[in-house]
Design a protein around this motif. Structure first.
Motif, PDB file in Angstrom:
ATOM      1  N   UNK A  72       0.840  -1.207   0.000  1.00 45.55           N
ATOM      2  CA  UNK A  72       0.000   0.000   0.000  1.00 45.55           C
ATOM      3  C   UNK A  72       0.872   1.253   0.000  1.00 45.55           C
ATOM      4  N   UNK A  73       0.432   2.308  -0.685  1.00 42.88           N
ATOM      5  CA  UNK A  73       1.212   3.558  -0.720  1.00 42.88           C
ATOM      6  C   UNK A  73       0.943   4.434   0.505  1.00 42.88           C
ATOM      7  N   UNK A  74       1.233   3.916   1.698  1.00 48.45           N
ATOM      8  CA  UNK A  74       1.000   4.663   2.930  1.00 48.45           C
ATOM      9  C   UNK A  74       2.234   5.484   3.296  1.00 48.45           C
ATOM     10  N   UNK A  75       2.003   6.670   3.812  1.00 47.30           N
ATOM     11  CA  UNK A  75       3.066   7.555   4.289  1.00 47.30           C
ATOM     12  C   UNK A  75       4.091   7.889   3.206  1.00 47.30           C
ATOM     13  N   UNK A  76       3.640   7.957   1.979  1.00 46.88           N
ATOM     14  CA  UNK A  76       4.503   8.356   0.880  1.00 46.88           C
ATOM     15  C   UNK A  76       4.065   9.734   0.393  1.00 46.88           C
ATOM     16  N   UNK A  77       5.007  10.553  -0.034  1.00 45.66           N
ATOM     17  CA  UNK A  77       4.615  11.879  -0.538  1.00 45.66           C
ATOM     18  C   UNK A  77       3.798  11.739  -1.818  1.00 45.66           C
ATOM     19  N   UNK A  78       2.894  12.685  -2.054  1.00 44.80           N
ATOM     20  CA  UNK A  78       2.090  12.624  -3.274  1.00 44.80           C
ATOM     21  C   UNK A  78       2.960  12.800  -4.511  1.00 44.80           C
ATOM     22  N   UNK A  79       2.490  12.265  -5.609  1.00 45.45           N
ATOM     23  CA  UNK A  79       3.220  12.411  -6.869  1.00 45.45           C
ATOM     24  C   UNK A  79       3.188  13.867  -7.314  1.00 45.45           C
TER      25      UNK A  79
END
Length: 89
Positions: free
Chosen positions: A66-73
């Motif tokens: 899952x893309x959790x705690x990643x900066x937005x594109x």
């Protein structure tokens, strides 16, 4: 039950929960009712996403993907220009 994810907030906890339930993995959110309690309870980090021991390996793989705690594109700044009078939907 084993903890598969420690949520930073209620939204993260429910995103993980729905992703796991979509794969038919039963989920229990430990500490959901305590969120925002007063006194010695912290306001954040109290929600643990738990799954049964037998499905923990599969659940941990799903949570890791899952893309959790990643900066937005980044936003494409070279968006096409619209004709005058048109607004994006």
């Amino acid at each position: 039950m084993k903890v598969v994810y420690e949520a930073a907030n209620l939204i993260d906890a429910h995103l993980v929960r729905h992703a796991l339930e979509a794969e038919e993995i039963p989920v229990f959110l430990k500490g959901e009712a305590l969120l925002g309690g007063m006194g010695e309870l912290p306001l954040f980090g109290t929600i643990l996403v738990c799954v049964p021991d037998v499905v923990w390996p599969e659940a941990s793989d799903i949570v890791a993907a899952l893309p959790l705690n990643q900066p937005p594109e980044p936003v494409d700044e070279e968006a096409p220009e619209l004709p005058p009078g048109w607004l994006p939907a």
